[in-house]
Design a protein around this motif. Structure first.
Motif, PDB file in Angstrom:
ATOM      1  N   TYR A   1     -78.004 -81.773  78.434  1.00  0.00           N
ATOM      2  CA  TYR A   1     -78.245 -80.334  78.316  1.00  0.00           C
ATOM      3  C   TYR A   1     -79.429 -80.209  77.379  1.00  0.00           C
TER       4      TYR A   1
ATOM      5  N   LYS B   1     -79.454 -82.533  74.422  1.00  0.00           N
ATOM      6  CA  LYS B   1     -78.103 -83.063  74.161  1.00  0.00           C
ATOM      7  C   LYS B   1     -77.655 -83.999  75.287  1.00  0.00           C
TER       8      LYS B   1
ATOM      9  N   ALA C   1     -75.027 -85.403  77.133  1.00  0.00           N
ATOM     10  CA  ALA C   1     -73.615 -85.032  77.248  1.00  0.00           C
ATOM     11  C   ALA C   1     -72.797 -86.059  78.033  1.00  0.00           C
TER      12      ALA C   1
ATOM     13  N   PRO D   1     -60.884 -85.766  73.956  1.00  0.00           N
ATOM     14  CA  PRO D   1     -60.963 -84.673  72.986  1.00  0.00           C
ATOM     15  C   PRO D   1     -61.973 -83.610  73.411  1.00  0.00           C
TER      16      PRO D   1
ATOM     17  N   GLY E   1     -65.016 -81.308  73.906  1.00  0.00           N
ATOM     18  CA  GLY E   1     -66.456 -81.535  73.784  1.00  0.00           C
ATOM     19  C   GLY E   1     -66.901 -82.911  74.224  1.00  0.00           C
ATOM     20  N   CYS E   2     -65.997 -83.711  74.826  1.00  0.00           N
ATOM     21  CA  CYS E   2     -66.373 -85.069  75.190  1.00  0.00           C
ATOM     22  C   CYS E   2     -67.059 -85.128  76.545  1.00  0.00           C
TER      23      CYS E   2
ATOM     24  N   LYS F   1     -65.701 -83.641  79.639  1.00  0.00           N
ATOM     25  CA  LYS F   1     -64.810 -83.611  80.809  1.00  0.00           C
ATOM     26  C   LYS F   1     -65.253 -82.546  81.812  1.00  0.00           C
ATOM     27  N   SER F   2     -65.409 -81.333  81.299  1.00  0.00           N
ATOM     28  CA  SER F   2     -65.808 -80.248  82.204  1.00  0.00           C
ATOM     29  C   SER F   2     -67.177 -80.532  82.785  1.00  0.00           C
ATOM     30  N   THR F   3     -68.049 -81.072  81.965  1.00  0.00           N
ATOM     31  CA  THR F   3     -69.398 -81.369  82.434  1.00  0.00           C
ATOM     32  C   THR F   3     -69.346 -82.334  83.615  1.00  0.00           C
TER      33      THR F   3
ATOM     34  N   VAL G   1     -76.661 -74.248  84.733  1.00  0.00           N
ATOM     35  CA  VAL G   1     -77.298 -74.236  83.417  1.00  0.00           C
ATOM     36  C   VAL G   1     -78.720 -74.747  83.602  1.00  0.00           C
TER      37      VAL G   1
ATOM     38  N   GLU H   1     -58.605 -77.854  83.570  1.00  0.00           N
ATOM     39  CA  GLU H   1     -57.488 -77.324  82.775  1.00  0.00           C
ATOM     40  C   GLU H   1     -56.825 -76.135  83.466  1.00  0.00           C
TER      41      GLU H   1
ATOM     42  N   HIS I   1     -55.667 -81.283  78.768  1.00  0.00           N
ATOM     43  CA  HIS I   1     -55.467 -81.650  77.364  1.00  0.00           C
ATOM     44  C   HIS I   1     -54.018 -82.040  77.134  1.00  0.00           C
TER      45      HIS I   1
HETATM   46  N1  LIG Z   1     -74.328 -74.934  78.803  1.00  0.00           N
HETATM   47  C1  LIG Z   1     -74.412 -75.877  77.849  1.00  0.00           C
HETATM   48  N2  LIG Z   1     -75.543 -75.990  77.142  1.00  0.00           N
HETATM   49  C2  LIG Z   1     -75.659 -76.918  76.166  1.00  0.00           C
HETATM   50  N3  LIG Z   1     -74.688 -77.765  75.836  1.00  0.00           N
HETATM   51  C3  LIG Z   1     -73.530 -77.706  76.498  1.00  0.00           C
HETATM   52  C4  LIG Z   1     -73.328 -76.743  77.542  1.00  0.00           C
HETATM   53  N4  LIG Z   1     -72.078 -76.897  78.030  1.00  0.00           N
HETATM   54  C5  LIG Z   1     -71.533 -77.895  77.318  1.00  0.00           C
HETATM   55  N5  LIG Z   1     -72.393 -78.403  76.411  1.00  0.00           N
HETATM   56  C6  LIG Z   1     -72.156 -79.497  75.477  1.00  0.00           C
HETATM   57  O1  LIG Z   1     -71.829 -80.652  76.205  1.00  0.00           O
HETATM   58  C7  LIG Z   1     -70.753 -81.333  75.605  1.00  0.00           C
HETATM   59  C8  LIG Z   1     -69.646 -81.501  76.614  1.00  0.00           C
HETATM   60  O2  LIG Z   1     -69.117 -80.225  76.948  1.00  0.00           O
HETATM   61  P1  LIG Z   1     -67.895 -80.038  77.939  1.00  0.00           P
HETATM   62  O3  LIG Z   1     -67.731 -78.581  78.179  1.00  0.00           O
HETATM   63  O4  LIG Z   1     -68.108 -80.882  79.110  1.00  0.00           O
HETATM   64  O5  LIG Z   1     -66.685 -80.574  77.056  1.00  0.00           O
HETATM   65  P2  LIG Z   1     -65.142 -80.679  77.454  1.00  0.00           P
HETATM   66  O6  LIG Z   1     -64.798 -82.085  77.356  1.00  0.00           O
HETATM   67  O7  LIG Z   1     -64.877 -79.979  78.718  1.00  0.00           O
HETATM   68  O8  LIG Z   1     -64.484 -79.880  76.255  1.00  0.00           O
HETATM   69  P3  LIG Z   1     -63.182 -78.958  76.271  1.00  0.00           P
HETATM   70  O9  LIG Z   1     -62.022 -79.838  76.238  1.00  0.00           O
HETATM   71  O10 LIG Z   1     -63.312 -78.187  74.978  1.00  0.00           O
HETATM   72  O11 LIG Z   1     -63.246 -78.091  77.462  1.00  0.00           O
HETATM   73  C9  LIG Z   1     -70.321 -80.517  74.416  1.00  0.00           C
HETATM   74  O12 LIG Z   1     -70.854 -81.131  73.262  1.00  0.00           O
HETATM   75  C10 LIG Z   1     -70.953 -79.183  74.626  1.00  0.00           C
HETATM   76  O13 LIG Z   1     -71.341 -78.630  73.399  1.00  0.00           O
END
Ligand SMILES: Nc1ncnc2c1ncn2[C@@H]1O[C@H](COP(=O)(O)OP(=O)(O)OP(=O)(O)O)[C@@H](O)[C@H]1O
Ligand SMILES: [Mg+2]
Lengths: 279, 313, 294
Positions: A42, A45, A47, A66, A68-69, A71-73, A85, A201, A232
């Motif tokens: 991103y 970053k 990710a 955990p 922010g790791c 998963k959703s990405t 994005v 989730e 989670h």
């Molecule tokens: N649109 C975005 N722009 C910039 N950074 C992003 C964006 N979306 C997510 N991130 C960053 O990418 C990393 C992974 O985010 P992600 O949403 O995939 O985490 P996650 O594992 O799904 O977390 P959660 O369990 O809280 O849902 C995080 O550090 C987040 O800050």
């Protein structure tokens, strides 16, 4: 949970796991998504780092880790929703049924018709229940009223919500309870008969009873669909999934059969996370 | 139900529809371009305004010197020996604006303080829409009000008041912009964090002290922005002054006399069907250009101040 | 020895509280001031004008004889003006809002257009009148017909329509769009089927409020040169016309010559205010009825 697991003698666990491994080797299901060396940024970053994962047909694959790791990405990369994005950049390969999803000839809309998605918060459209389900088929050009009726009924039945809503199909979807809304969203996803369903989730906004209903539904759905679920909830992952991937800081720490991950993880970090020692 | 009992295969149906999709996709690609063209209308409006004002103003300055226009205190477009000094109009505009601000600034600010710091939620919810009504009344109605009600009323107090004068429209214009100042200042005050108020209240400060020593300083640039916007609005206001202040091009400080504003001059000239190409006709654009630049600078300044204000939290 | 003298503080406190109360009363009176003026204004207009409103007044032609004068022409003119303004400003307003909110990439171009719109909103209405007179009436040689006036008014209220539509679109939660994309919908399908319908109440509310601004505006039309003459009723957007505020303007100007004209102006103001009240009520009803449910 951790207590219950340690109660099983270590040797016994190992034996069971071995049997499990042997069994799966016999009946390895076909791979639908094959991810190789996937990296995603991103902006600056980083990710996702060097992700390698296989998603199998007729299985539930759980992704844990955990907050922010990534998963959703990862999940959103599979249907290329992550590209909404603007700053996103990816490298590596994801093959869907042997074809790269980043291939120019494959349109994202086509991919998303075959790879459905259910979101964390139930997000029905502000339309009637019927229109919510019919939306997908309609945008893909199916206009025949009788066919639509049939798809709506079939999808609602498939999501085990038909009996609850069949008398109020033309009421606004916002009149449903949260749990019903989430099953409606699953039904909406089923209406275009995807091959894979991605769930981010899906039960985190639901009460325990609705959660169980959705879990039950997921177990039914896996007979026809490959399902990838981010959760989670460790118990949920162990209850419903066949395989589990543990993500940490954008990397896959460990990926294996769910019983292996939960009973005999090879990586210390996985064990710590599952036993609630961090994250 | 359909006659044959074959189950529906949605994905098959979808792939059959693909052919017709290709046309749709071309359309889809054209959409951002179409929308961009639509969005550029607003840009062309600006270009149109600047171009018309500018090109005709240049024509005007070919006939009348810039120095005479900006320093002349005599405006006599129709006389044998026409004079085109803009100062009487600027005088009229500034006078009416100052009168309006003398009315609107204190009352608007006090209204804002009352609504933001003293009024209960219920009172706020009743008063704000009422003020919005005040803001929504067309200016022509205010003009009528100034001419047929306020001026006769003022005549009782100031016997020498002329039937058209700058005082009455100035006051009415002030009333018209009260809601603008009140609502913008109130927005600025309401966005001052409550923690700052509570800090002072906990030390035993009264609400008035909180308002004057904490809230107003914190919301200062927002309040200033609201004043500047109100001034810009008053400068550009047309109907009230046209109706109630008449068309005498007096260069004076006497508020009981008729004075003409820049806007009223534009109305007078266009209403008089000045032949295109005449000096009078071009003077219209020179005045409009002056008006445009005035208000534009005010608006830019207001937004600059307001943006600074946003950065403070 | 104490630094704080309790008695002294108490005395000062009483004083400060009295000042506080007085200030509160003054502030309250200021707040009421505007409303009192509003009350007087409305009372004056109604007491002067209501007696003049009857069927003949509403359906009659303009006339120099106050007893015979009617405002049907002005009512029709206002309606015809809206026939131009409503679709034009909706089309360009909503189109621009969609472009800025959903298509334009964040960057120089977008902020340039956005800044430009903000500046246009502050341009005095009379300047739009000059633009309309120069471009539509003279350069395009339309003359002072409904179309020319309508296009001028559309440009005038375009900035507020755009901003209101942008707010309405921004208020649609992202997850609705995501759900649609997730089903394989294209961007335009998502906008057309999901985002715009969800934003529609907000867009309509904003559009109605900007229309009421256009209905009450006078200055641009004066500049365009709407005739004070007795013209036939407009029957299309290509006819000459007059509108309610113009009629108020002329009658007010001439009220020093013929006293009854002031009453006619009052009566016309009542009609104008009723039209605006009707529009604003509609906008509020739409806003309340479709309050966000997602
Ligand atoms: N649109 C975005 N722009 C910039 N950074 C992003 C964006 N979306 C997510 N991130 C960053 O990418 C990393 C992974 O985010 P992600 O949403 O995939 O985490 P996650 O594992 O799904 O977390 P959660 O369990 O809280 O849902 C995080 O550090 C987040 O800050
Ligand atoms: Mg997540």
């Amino acid at each position: 949970m951790a207590g219950a697991m340690t109660a099983i003698p270590q040797a016994e666990v190992k034996k069971r796991a071995n049997i499990e491994v042997l069994r799966t080797l016999e009946q390895e299901k076909e791979v639908v998504f094959d991810t190789q060396n996937l990296n995603l940024w991103y902006g600056e970053k980083h990710a996702l780092r060097d992700i390698n994962l296989d998603i199998h047909e007729e299985e539930v694959t759980a992704i844990i880790g955990p907050s922010g790791c990534g998963k959703s990405t990862y999940l959103k990369t599979l249907n290329r929703m992550v590209e909404l994005v603007p700053s996103v950049r990816t490298t590596g390969v994801i093959q869907y049924k042997g074809k790269s999803i980043f291939d120019k000839s494959l349109r994202v809309e086509e991919l998303r018709t075959q790879v459905g998605m259910v979101f964390q918060k139930p997000n029905p459209f502000p339309k009637s229940i019927y229109e919510n389900i019919a939306y997908g088929p309609k945008i893909h050009g199916i206009r025949n009223k009788m066919i639509l009726d049939e798809i709506v009924e079939k999808s609602l039945r498939g999501a085990y919500i038909w009996d609850e809503v069949k008398d109020r199909l033309h009421d606004n979807a916002y009149g449903l309870s949260g749990g019903q809304q989430q099953r409606l969203c699953i039904a909406r996803c089923l209406a275009i008969e995807p091959d894979v369903i991605l769930m981010d989730e899906p039960t985190s906004a639901l009460d325990p009873k609705s959660t169980l209903k959705v879990e039950e539904l997921i177990r039914e759905l896996k007979k026809d669909y490959a399902i990838v679920i981010v959760t989670h909830n460790m118990q949920q992952a162990s209850r419903i999934s066949d395989r589990t991937a543990f993500f940490l800081d954008g990397e896959v720490v460990e990926y294996d059969r769910t019983d292996v991950i939960f009973n005999e993880p090879t990586d210390q970090r996985t064990e710590d996370y599952i036993n609630g020692r961090f994250g | 139900m359909r006659t044959n009992n074959e189950p529906v295969h949605v994905q098959e149906l979808i792939s059959k529809k693909k052919q017709s999709k290709n046309l749709f996709l071309k359309f889809e690609k054209a959409i951002p371009i179409i929308l961009f063209l639509i969005a550029s209308v607003s840009v062309f409006t600006t270009i149109g305004i600047i171009y018309t004002l500018f090109s005709e103003t240049i024509e005007f300055f070919k006939q009348v010197s810039v120095v005479e226009f900006f320093t002349g205190t005599v405006l006599k477009p129709l006389s044998q020996d026409p004079k085109f000094g803009v100062l009487p109009l600027i005088m009229g505009t500034l006078t009416s604006t100052v009168i309006a601000m003398l009315v609107a600034a204190p009352i608007g600010l006090m209204t804002a303080i009352y609504l933001s710091e003293f009024a209960s939620e219920r009172i706020r919810k009743t008063f704000k829409p009422l003020l919005e009504i005040l803001a929504g009344i067309p200016t022509i109605v205010y003009g009528f009000f100034a001419f047929t009600f306020v001026t006769p009323l003022l005549k009782h107090v100031i016997p020498g008041l002329e039937t058209t004068n700058i005082l009455s429209p100035g006051i009415v214009m002030g009333i018209m912009i009260i809601p603008m100042i009140a609502s913008l200042s109130e927005d600025a005050m309401s966005s001052v964090p409550n923690a700052m108020r509570e800090g002072a209240l906990a030390l035993g400060a009264t609400k008035l002290e909180v308002a004057t020593r904490v809230v107003i300083p914190a919301a200062f640039s927002g309040i200033v922005a609201s004043f500047v916007l109100a001034i810009s609005r008053a400068i550009g206001e047309t109907m009230i002054v046209t109706i109630a202040s008449g068309s005498s091009k007096n260069f004076t400080f006497d508020l009981t006399q008729s004075m003409q504003t820049m806007t009223a001059y534009i109305v007078e000239v266009t209403g008089g069907d000045a032949p295109a190409g005449s000096t009078i006709y071009y003077s219209l654009y020179a005045v409009a250009m002056t008006l445009f630049v005035f208000t534009l600078l005010m608006n830019l300044f207001a937004r600059y101040v307001a943006r600074k204000f946003k950065e403070e939290y | 020895m104490k630094y704080v003298d309790a008695v002294q503080v108490q005395k000062r406190m009483n004083f400060r509280l009295i000042v506080n109360t007085i200030a509160k009363i003054i502030f309250f009176l200021s707040t009421v001031f505007g409303l009192v003026v509003l009350g007087i204004l409305i009372y004056r207009v109604f007491s002067d004008g209501i007696g003049w409103i009857n069927m003949d007044f509403l359906t009659g032609k303009l006339s120099t004889d106050p007893e015979k004068a009617g405002i049907l022409g002005a009512i029709l003119g206002t309606l015809w003006l809206m026939v131009v303004v409503a679709p034009v400003t909706m089309f360009f307003g909503v189109g621009t809002a969609i472009y800025l909110e959903l298509y334009a990439k964040k960057g120089k171009l977008r902020s340039f257009i956005q800044t430009n719109i903000a500046n246009l909103a502050g341009v005095p209405s009379i300047v739009y009148g000059i633009l309309g007179m120069t471009v539509f009436v003279r350069a395009l040689d339309m003359g002072n017909i409904v179309l020319a006036g309508g296009l001028t008014m559309s440009l005038l209220i375009l900035p507020i329509t755009i901003v209101a539509s942008q707010e309405a679109i921004r208020a649609v939660p992202n997850h609705l769009g995501e759900a649609s994309y997730g089903l394989g919908a294209t961007k335009w399908q998502t906008i057309k089927n999901i985002i715009l319908p969800a934003a529609l109440p907000g867009i309509l509310t904003g559009a109605i409020l900007s229309l009421s601004r256009a209905i009450g505006e006078t200055a641009p039309l004066v500049v365009i040169g709407i005739p004070a003459l007795l013209i036939p009723f407009p029957g299309s957007i290509f006819d000459k016309f007059t509108v309610l505020p113009m009629q108020i303007y002329y009658w007010t100007l001439d009220s020093s010559l013929v006293e009854e004209y002031a009453y006619l102006a009052s009566a016309t103001i009542i009609i104008l205010l009723l039209v605006l009240l009707l529009l604003n009520t509609t906008a509020i009803i739409i806003r309340n009825k479709f309050q966000k449910r997602y």
